[in-house]
Scaffold this motif. Structure first.
Motif, PDB file in Angstrom:
ATOM      1  N   SER A  17      -0.101  -2.187   4.507  1.00  0.00           N
ATOM      2  CA  SER A  17       1.204  -2.810   4.256  1.00  0.00           C
ATOM      3  C   SER A  17       2.218  -1.763   3.809  1.00  0.00           C
ATOM      4  CB  SER A  17       1.077  -3.894   3.182  1.00  0.00           C
ATOM      5  OG  SER A  17       0.590  -3.359   1.962  1.00  0.00           O
ATOM      6  N   ILE A  18       3.423  -1.851   4.360  1.00  0.00           N
ATOM      7  CA  ILE A  18       4.471  -0.855   4.109  1.00  0.00           C
ATOM      8  C   ILE A  18       5.751  -1.566   3.690  1.00  0.00           C
ATOM      9  CG2 ILE A  18       5.878   0.963   5.159  1.00  0.00           C
ATOM     10  CD1 ILE A  18       3.568   1.431   7.136  1.00  0.00           C
ATOM     11  N   SER A  19       6.416  -1.023   2.702  1.00  0.00           N
ATOM     12  CA  SER A  19       7.705  -1.555   2.267  1.00  0.00           C
ATOM     13  C   SER A  19       8.718  -0.422   2.149  1.00  0.00           C
ATOM     14  CB  SER A  19       7.579  -2.252   0.903  1.00  0.00           C
ATOM     15  OG  SER A  19       8.838  -2.754   0.466  1.00  0.00           O
ATOM     16  N   ALA A  20       9.897  -0.622   2.719  1.00  0.00           N
ATOM     17  CA  ALA A  20      10.978   0.366   2.607  1.00  0.00           C
ATOM     18  C   ALA A  20      12.023  -0.146   1.622  1.00  0.00           C
ATOM     19  CB  ALA A  20      11.618   0.598   3.971  1.00  0.00           C
ATOM     20  N   LEU A  21      12.350   0.673   0.641  1.00  0.00           N
ATOM     21  CA  LEU A  21      13.356   0.299  -0.346  1.00  0.00           C
ATOM     22  C   LEU A  21      14.749   0.665   0.166  1.00  0.00           C
ATOM     23  CD1 LEU A  21      10.684   0.397  -1.992  1.00  0.00           C
ATOM     24  CD2 LEU A  21      12.044   1.203  -3.935  1.00  0.00           C
ATOM     25  N   PRO A  22      15.760  -0.149  -0.123  1.00  0.00           N
ATOM     26  CA  PRO A  22      17.130   0.225   0.226  1.00  0.00           C
ATOM     27  C   PRO A  22      17.631   1.309  -0.720  1.00  0.00           C
ATOM     28  CG  PRO A  22      17.154  -1.823  -1.006  1.00  0.00           C
ATOM     29  CD  PRO A  22      15.704  -1.464  -0.768  1.00  0.00           C
ATOM     30  N   GLY A  23      18.552   2.128  -0.212  1.00  0.00           N
ATOM     31  CA  GLY A  23      19.070   3.179  -1.088  1.00  0.00           C
ATOM     32  C   GLY A  23      19.942   4.170  -0.371  1.00  0.00           C
ATOM     33  N   ALA A  24      20.076   5.348  -0.951  1.00  0.00           N
ATOM     34  CA  ALA A  24      21.028   6.352  -0.491  1.00  0.00           C
ATOM     35  C   ALA A  24      20.746   6.822   0.927  1.00  0.00           C
ATOM     36  CB  ALA A  24      21.021   7.544  -1.444  1.00  0.00           C
ATOM     37  N   CYS A  25      21.828   6.955   1.707  1.00  0.00           N
ATOM     38  CA  CYS A  25      21.751   7.481   3.064  1.00  0.00           C
ATOM     39  C   CYS A  25      23.121   8.048   3.412  1.00  0.00           C
ATOM     40  CB  CYS A  25      21.366   6.382   4.054  1.00  0.00           C
ATOM     41  SG  CYS A  25      21.342   6.924   5.769  1.00  0.00           S
ATOM     42  N   ALA A  26      23.170   9.293   3.863  1.00  0.00           N
ATOM     43  CA  ALA A  26      24.452   9.947   4.121  1.00  0.00           C
ATOM     44  C   ALA A  26      25.258   9.234   5.202  1.00  0.00           C
ATOM     45  CB  ALA A  26      24.217  11.405   4.520  1.00  0.00           C
ATOM     46  N   VAL A  27      24.574   8.683   6.211  1.00  0.00           N
ATOM     47  CA  VAL A  27      25.290   8.027   7.314  1.00  0.00           C
ATOM     48  C   VAL A  27      26.066   6.807   6.823  1.00  0.00           C
ATOM     49  CG1 VAL A  27      25.052   6.799   9.505  1.00  0.00           C
ATOM     50  CG2 VAL A  27      23.696   8.835   9.084  1.00  0.00           C
ATOM     51  N   THR A  28      25.383   5.898   6.132  1.00  0.00           N
ATOM     52  CA  THR A  28      26.054   4.686   5.673  1.00  0.00           C
ATOM     53  C   THR A  28      27.097   4.989   4.596  1.00  0.00           C
ATOM     54  OG1 THR A  28      24.186   4.294   4.162  1.00  0.00           O
ATOM     55  CG2 THR A  28      24.161   3.156   6.281  1.00  0.00           C
ATOM     56  N   THR A  29      26.808   5.970   3.750  1.00  0.00           N
ATOM     57  CA  THR A  29      27.791   6.367   2.734  1.00  0.00           C
ATOM     58  C   THR A  29      29.066   6.861   3.399  1.00  0.00           C
ATOM     59  OG1 THR A  29      26.038   6.994   1.187  1.00  0.00           O
ATOM     60  CG2 THR A  29      28.230   7.913   0.780  1.00  0.00           C
TER      61      THR A  29
ATOM     62  N   ASP B 145       0.819  -1.205   0.000  1.00  0.00           N
ATOM     63  CA  ASP B 145       0.000   0.000   0.000  1.00  0.00           C
ATOM     64  C   ASP B 145       0.858   1.262   0.000  1.00  0.00           C
ATOM     65  OD1 ASP B 145      -2.497  -1.434   0.265  1.00  0.00           O
ATOM     66  OD2 ASP B 145      -1.937  -1.796   2.363  1.00  0.00           O
ATOM     67  N   PHE B 146       1.980   1.173   0.719  1.00  0.00           N
ATOM     68  CA  PHE B 146       2.777   2.369   0.989  1.00  0.00           C
ATOM     69  C   PHE B 146       4.265   2.026   0.869  1.00  0.00           C
ATOM     70  CE2 PHE B 146       4.813   5.426   3.899  1.00  0.00           C
ATOM     71  CZ  PHE B 146       4.219   6.616   3.504  1.00  0.00           C
ATOM     72  N   TYR B 147       5.008   2.887   0.186  1.00  0.00           N
ATOM     73  CA  TYR B 147       6.432   2.643  -0.039  1.00  0.00           C
ATOM     74  C   TYR B 147       7.276   3.797   0.514  1.00  0.00           C
ATOM     75  CZ  TYR B 147       4.800  -0.804  -3.490  1.00  0.00           C
ATOM     76  OH  TYR B 147       4.191  -1.858  -4.108  1.00  0.00           O
ATOM     77  N   VAL B 148       8.353   3.456   1.199  1.00  0.00           N
ATOM     78  CA  VAL B 148       9.331   4.442   1.648  1.00  0.00           C
ATOM     79  C   VAL B 148      10.498   4.358   0.674  1.00  0.00           C
ATOM     80  CG1 VAL B 148      10.832   5.187   3.522  1.00  0.00           C
ATOM     81  CG2 VAL B 148       8.617   4.137   4.043  1.00  0.00           C
ATOM     82  N   VAL B 149      10.725   5.439  -0.066  1.00  0.00           N
ATOM     83  CA  VAL B 149      11.673   5.393  -1.185  1.00  0.00           C
ATOM     84  C   VAL B 149      12.832   6.379  -0.994  1.00  0.00           C
ATOM     85  CG1 VAL B 149      11.924   5.611  -3.689  1.00  0.00           C
ATOM     86  CG2 VAL B 149       9.769   4.766  -2.715  1.00  0.00           C
TER      87      VAL B 149
END
Length: 270
Positions: free
Chosen positions: A108-120, A6-10
């Protein structure tokens, strides 16, 4: 087949516009609505990848009042994606309120992996431990910064700060922790990316004329942190009236410190 939610965190690029996944582009094209901090910023990204999906604003000033709108659209069968101006939503960006409410409502919620300043940032600096404490944006007040510096002196402390405040922040930390090692990254993934690891005094000298760009910083844990941690805990137990032998048993049994070393150190302390 890819499961639908239903909902995506991108996540979106933190600087370089090419740092976005193929799946993120696909999701942004397929959903019915995109919630974003600043529609003008997000629109530039959407235009670059020929994404026609409609945007609406969702930021820290309207988080709670927007929840009803999210639920109304989801009840109508629409799919929604949440993005921030740069990086991963909810990592120092809005999103926590709506995710919490939609979870309670059973969506239902799904978070996609991707850019993040901390991990970079952490992927390109030297570290002798996987452990670190991330506190988001460091407090602005001098006393608050001092408290944070003391609280995390036994951990690698990672935080965001603004270019206008970072030099003052480092000076304050130096007054509490001394001239410790620090890694400072700015403009990650952009043309003028720069990451430096050295003593605080060297950072202050290098950037004496000022600094520009988005800042990520890590203050390294003090050397011999195990001994310092032991001493700190011994002092606490002594202040509570425990005897030297009792302290050695407590710290060795509960925290794994060497019993003899604790006893010897406890005898040396007032």
């Amino acid at each position: 087949m890819v499961r639908e939610f239903d909902f995506y965190v991108v996540p979106t690029p933190i600087g370089n516009i090419q740092d976005i996944t193929l799946r993120a582009i696909e999701v942004l094209k397929c959903v019915d609505l995109i919630a974003c901090e600043d529609t003008r910023v997000t629109q530039k990204l959407l235009n670059h990848y020929d994404i026609k999906t409609k945007c609406f604003s969702y930021h820290k000033y309207n988080e709670r009042e927007r929840v009803g709108y999210f639920i109304k659209e989801l009840q109508a069968g629409k799919k929604i994606a949440l993005v921030s101006d740069a990086g991963t939503p909810m990592i120092c960006d809005p999103g926590a309120v709506v995710v919490s409410e939609l979870t309670k409502a059973g969506y239902s919620i799904s978070a996609l992996p991707g850019a993040c300043a901390v991990t970079t940032f952490l992927s390109e600096i030297p570290r002798n431990s996987e452990e670190f404490a991330f506190i988001g944006f460091i407090p602005r007040g001098e006393k608050q910064i001092e408290e944070v510096a003391k609280k995390y002196m036994f951990s690698n402390l990672v935080f965001y700060d603004s270019p206008e405040r970072i030099l003052k922040t480092l000076n304050t930390i130096k007054s509490v922790r001394g001239d410790v090692m620090v890694s400072l990254g700015r403009e990650l993934s952009k043309l003028f990316e720069e990451v430096r690891t050295c003593k605080i005094s060297e950072q202050l000298d290098y950037y004496s004329d000022g600094i520009k760009g988005e800042i990520v910083c890590m203050i390294y844990a003090d050397e011999n942190t195990s001994d310092l941690d032991m001493i700190s805990k011994i002092k606490v137990l002594k202040s509570k009236g425990f005897k030297d032998k009792e302290i050695s048993v407590i710290l060795s049994s509960l925290l794994g410190f060497n019993k003899n070393e604790v006893y010897k150190k406890s005898l040396e302390l007032p």
